[in-house]
Design an enzyme around this catalytic site. Structure first.
Site, PDB file in Angstrom:
ATOM      1  N   THR A  31       0.833  -1.202   0.000  1.00 27.65           N
ATOM      2  CA  THR A  31       0.000   0.000   0.000  1.00 27.65           C
ATOM      3  C   THR A  31       0.869   1.254   0.000  1.00 27.65           C
ATOM      4  O   THR A  31       0.578   2.233  -0.699  1.00 27.65           O
ATOM      5  CB  THR A  31      -0.948   0.008   1.214  1.00 27.65           C
ATOM      6  OG1 THR A  31      -1.666  -1.228   1.271  1.00 27.65           O
ATOM      7  CG2 THR A  31      -1.957   1.151   1.112  1.00 27.65           C
ATOM      8  N   ASP A  81       1.870   4.947   6.709  1.00 26.86           N
ATOM      9  CA  ASP A  81       2.208   3.528   6.602  1.00 26.86           C
ATOM     10  C   ASP A  81       0.933   2.706   6.512  1.00 26.86           C
ATOM     11  O   ASP A  81      -0.158   3.195   6.830  1.00 26.86           O
ATOM     12  CB  ASP A  81       3.033   3.095   7.820  1.00 26.86           C
ATOM     13  CG  ASP A  81       3.860   1.846   7.564  1.00 26.86           C
ATOM     14  OD1 ASP A  81       3.735   1.249   6.470  1.00 26.86           O
ATOM     15  OD2 ASP A  81       4.638   1.469   8.463  1.00 26.86           O
ATOM     16  N   GLU A 103       9.711   1.022  11.531  1.00 24.66           N
ATOM     17  CA  GLU A 103       8.378   1.622  11.406  1.00 24.66           C
ATOM     18  C   GLU A 103       7.923   2.184  12.744  1.00 24.66           C
ATOM     19  O   GLU A 103       7.385   3.292  12.822  1.00 24.66           O
ATOM     20  CB  GLU A 103       7.379   0.575  10.904  1.00 24.66           C
ATOM     21  CG  GLU A 103       7.594   0.164   9.456  1.00 24.66           C
ATOM     22  CD  GLU A 103       6.708  -0.989   9.030  1.00 24.66           C
ATOM     23  OE1 GLU A 103       6.559  -1.192   7.824  1.00 24.66           O
ATOM     24  OE2 GLU A 103       6.172  -1.693   9.906  1.00 24.66           O
TER      25      GLU A 103
END
Length: 220
Positions: A31, A81, A103
């Protein structure tokens, strides 16, 4: 609409939140790749991007988007994200791509965390997707035994090494009724670097791709 079309729609919607900001944190995954491709169109409007993985850094550079080191900036304005799972409390399971530690660091450093997902990622209870944990290699077997005590089934992700030089254990068959508590428990196991639960610091916003359009949900 296909799942990929829903992902792309959510990613495109996120662009409006990063226009004319200084530093954008960029996650990792399919994505996010759509987001990076769209970010290239407005790269002149941002100062630079902080990448959460080598793969993301390479894609950013392919688009000639300036990549900056987290240590060289005082603020990350927005972090964008995806997620492997999310629930109504904005709690997430992440790390399917193995970049969970970086992340989590960038998400914590950012003023705002926007999660871009398609509607298939929504669950009532986290745990349907195996929960990744990053582990120092020498501690892999010990950590696996500790996971079994928590009623999880740890599976070593063979042949995979994180960008930090560590290994991944994916925890299967774990019903996560209290994500905040479990995140802390896992973090306290010696040898665990980070786990894929984003509950202590959940997403601030969810952009959810649906056939009816992209839905924006803001955590109160």
């Amino acid at each position: 609409m296909s799942k990929n079309e829903l992902k792309k729609a959510a990613a495109m919607e996120a662009i409006q939140f990063v226009k004319n900001v200084n530093i954008v944190g960029v996650g990792t995954g399919s994505t996010v790749n759509y987001f990076i491709d769209a970010l290239a169109e407005i790269k002149h409007q941002i100062e630079g991007a902080v990448a959460s993985s080598v793969a993301t850094e390479n894609r950013l550079k392919e688009h000639r988007i300036p990549v900056v080191d987290l240590n060289s900036v005082s603020n990350v304005d927005v972090y964008v994200d995806g997620a492997d799972e999310f629930n109504k409390h904005f709690y997430l399971t992440k790390g399917g791509g193995g970049a969970l530690t970086r992340e989590k660091i960038i998400a914590a450093a950012a003023k705002r965390f926007i999660c871009i997902v398609d509607e298939s990622k929504q669950v009532d209870v986290l745990g349907q997707f195996p929960l990744p944990i990053e582990v120092i290699p020498m501690a892999r077997s010990f950590v696996a035994r500790e996971i079994v005590k928590l009623k999880g089934d740890p599976v070593y992700r063979q042949g995979f090494t994180t960008d930090n030089g560590n290994v991944i254990l994916d925890i299967h068959n774990l019903t996560i009724l209290n994500p905040v508590e479990l995140e802390a428990i896992l973090n306290n196991i010696p040898g665990v670097i980070a786990n894929g639960l984003f509950a202590q610091q959940p997403a601030d916003d969810l952009l959810i791709g649906t056939p009816a359009g992209v839905q924006l949900h803001h955590r109160k």
